[in-house]
Design a protein around this motif. Structure first.
Motif, short mmCIF file in Angstrom:
data_model
loop_
_atom_site.label_atom_id
_atom_site.label_comp_id
_atom_site.label_asym_id
_atom_site.label_seq_id
_atom_site.Cartn_x
_atom_site.Cartn_y
_atom_site.Cartn_z
N LEU A 1 0.84 -1.20 0.00
CA LEU A 1 0.00 0.00 0.00
C LEU A 1 0.87 1.25 0.00
O LEU A 1 1.52 1.56 1.00
N SER A 2 0.88 1.96 -1.12
CA SER A 2 1.66 3.20 -1.19
C SER A 2 0.86 4.36 -0.65
O SER A 2 -0.37 4.31 -0.58
N GLY A 3 1.57 5.42 -0.26
CA GLY A 3 0.92 6.61 0.28
C GLY A 3 1.31 6.87 1.73
O GLY A 3 0.73 7.74 2.39
N LEU A 4 2.30 6.13 2.23
CA LEU A 4 2.75 6.31 3.61
C LEU A 4 3.34 7.70 3.80
O LEU A 4 4.21 8.12 3.03
N PRO A 5 2.89 8.45 4.81
CA PRO A 5 3.45 9.79 5.04
C PRO A 5 4.97 9.74 5.27
O PRO A 5 5.50 8.78 5.84
N GLU A 6 5.64 10.76 4.84
CA GLU A 6 7.10 10.82 4.87
C GLU A 6 7.72 10.49 6.23
O GLU A 6 8.67 9.71 6.30
N VAL B 1 4.51 -13.48 12.38
CA VAL B 1 3.73 -12.26 12.58
C VAL B 1 2.25 -12.66 12.55
O VAL B 1 1.81 -13.32 11.61
N PRO B 2 1.46 -12.29 13.55
CA PRO B 2 0.05 -12.70 13.58
C PRO B 2 -0.75 -12.13 12.40
O PRO B 2 -0.47 -11.03 11.91
N ALA B 3 -1.73 -12.90 11.96
CA ALA B 3 -2.63 -12.42 10.91
C ALA B 3 -3.33 -11.14 11.38
O ALA B 3 -3.68 -11.01 12.55
N GLY B 4 -3.51 -10.20 10.48
CA GLY B 4 -4.15 -8.94 10.81
C GLY B 4 -3.21 -7.86 11.29
O GLY B 4 -3.63 -6.72 11.53
N SER B 5 -1.92 -8.18 11.43
CA SER B 5 -0.96 -7.17 11.87
C SER B 5 -0.80 -6.09 10.80
O SER B 5 -0.68 -6.39 9.61
N VAL B 6 -0.79 -4.85 11.24
CA VAL B 6 -0.61 -3.70 10.34
C VAL B 6 0.83 -3.23 10.48
O VAL B 6 1.29 -2.97 11.61
N GLY B 7 1.53 -3.13 9.36
CA GLY B 7 2.93 -2.78 9.41
C GLY B 7 3.31 -1.69 8.43
O GLY B 7 2.53 -1.32 7.55
N ILE B 8 4.54 -1.21 8.58
CA ILE B 8 5.11 -0.23 7.65
C ILE B 8 6.54 -0.62 7.35
O ILE B 8 7.23 -1.22 8.17
N ALA B 9 6.99 -0.29 6.15
CA ALA B 9 8.38 -0.50 5.75
C ALA B 9 8.64 0.28 4.47
O ALA B 9 7.84 0.22 3.53
N ASP B 10 9.72 1.02 4.46
CA ASP B 10 10.08 1.81 3.28
C ASP B 10 8.95 2.80 2.97
O ASP B 10 8.59 3.59 3.83
N VAL B 11 8.38 2.76 1.77
CA VAL B 11 7.31 3.70 1.40
C VAL B 11 5.93 3.06 1.50
O VAL B 11 4.94 3.67 1.10
N TYR B 12 5.85 1.86 2.06
CA TYR B 12 4.59 1.11 2.05
C TYR B 12 4.04 0.86 3.45
O TYR B 12 4.78 0.81 4.43
N SER B 13 2.73 0.64 3.49
CA SER B 13 2.09 0.04 4.64
C SER B 13 1.52 -1.29 4.19
O SER B 13 1.45 -1.57 2.98
N CYS B 14 1.11 -2.13 5.14
CA CYS B 14 0.58 -3.45 4.78
C CYS B 14 -0.32 -3.97 5.89
O CYS B 14 -0.35 -3.43 7.00
N VAL B 15 -1.06 -5.03 5.55
CA VAL B 15 -1.76 -5.83 6.55
C VAL B 15 -1.42 -7.28 6.26
O VAL B 15 -1.62 -7.75 5.13
N TYR B 16 -0.89 -7.97 7.25
CA TYR B 16 -0.56 -9.39 7.05
C TYR B 16 -1.85 -10.21 6.96
O TYR B 16 -2.64 -10.23 7.91
N PRO B 17 -2.09 -10.88 5.83
CA PRO B 17 -3.34 -11.62 5.67
C PRO B 17 -3.40 -12.92 6.46
O PRO B 17 -4.48 -13.45 6.71
N ARG B 18 -2.24 -13.46 6.83
CA ARG B 18 -2.21 -14.69 7.62
C ARG B 18 -0.91 -14.70 8.42
O ARG B 18 0.00 -13.92 8.17
N ARG B 19 -0.83 -15.60 9.39
CA ARG B 19 0.38 -15.73 10.20
C ARG B 19 1.54 -16.14 9.31
O ARG B 19 1.45 -17.11 8.56
N SER B 20 2.64 -15.39 9.39
CA SER B 20 3.78 -15.67 8.52
C SER B 20 5.01 -14.94 9.06
O SER B 20 4.88 -14.03 9.89
N PRO B 21 6.20 -15.32 8.61
CA PRO B 21 7.39 -14.55 8.98
C PRO B 21 7.29 -13.14 8.39
O PRO B 21 6.57 -12.92 7.40
#
Length: 201
Positions: free
Chosen positions: A127-132, A146-166
């Motif tokens: 997901l692009s559009g992360l504030p500077e 990482v638990p499913a549903g976790s909301v994260g950020i990295a670089d210029v993106y945000s994300c939501v983990y759809p399932r439990r995963s590294p």
């Protein structure tokens, strides 16, 4: 835009960035060319697969014509994702940005994001559009789970983990929204070009 043959039934379209990817994908979907079997968008490319015996010439031309629309924000589909902002890295993100945790929440939830492409895991949207101020690197060491549903950020993106995963994204919150359901008619909630907003809970 550069068009590179890819195998016998596909072409890889190389464009300038995520906005151009969204415009190309939207144009190709609207054109509904019968020979196009699959579209695979990425950060700066779109792979177009056509039926055996067909050529990607018409699809390539549609993509070239879409260049004028490369600044469009995305599709008309907007997803609002409720988030509890209590992620394990919320304080780290605030410290790195030099702001308070409340401001992290305000910045993250105040932006509108576009699904640039999907990958890594089924239903995982970049997901692009992360504030500077929130544009920060991944963690030095990835978590094993990482638990499913976790909301994260990295670089210029945000994300939501759809399932439990590294994963190595910085976690700032969580949601109960289901991002991927293989039994559903439309398994993945996000489609490239969709827009996303996060709502604090």
């Amino acid at each position: 835009m550069h068009a590179r043959p890819c195998g016998g039934h596909a072409v890889l379209l190389e464009v300038d960035g995520s906005a151009a990817v969204a415009a190309v994908v939207a144009a190709l979907r609207a054109a509904a060319l019968p020979e196009v079997r699959e579209l695979v968008p990425a950060a700066r490319t779109v792979l177009v697969e056509v039926a055996p015996g067909a050529t990607p010439d018409r699809a390539t031309q549609v993509a070239r014509d879409a260049g004028a629309d490369a600044g469009e924000a995305g599709t008309g589909t907007v997803h609002t994702i409720p988030v509890v902002y209590d992620g394990a890295d919320l304080a780290l993100v605030a410290e790195t940005a030099g702001i308070g945790t409340d401001e992290v929440v305000a910045l993250h939830s105040g932006a509108e994001y576009r699904v640039d492409f999907c990958g890594f895991a089924p239903g995982f949207g970049y997901l692009s559009g992360l504030p500077e101020p929130l544009r920060q690197p991944r963690l030095e060491s990835s978590r094993t789970a990482v638990p499913a549903g976790s909301v994260g950020i990295a670089d210029v993106y945000s994300c939501v983990y759809p399932r439990r995963s590294p994963g190595g994204w910085r976690l700032i919150g969580r949601t109960d929204t289901v991002l991927f359901d293989p039994s559903a008619e439309r398994p993945a909630l996000f489609t490239p070009g969709d827009r996303v907003r996060f709502e604090p809970r």
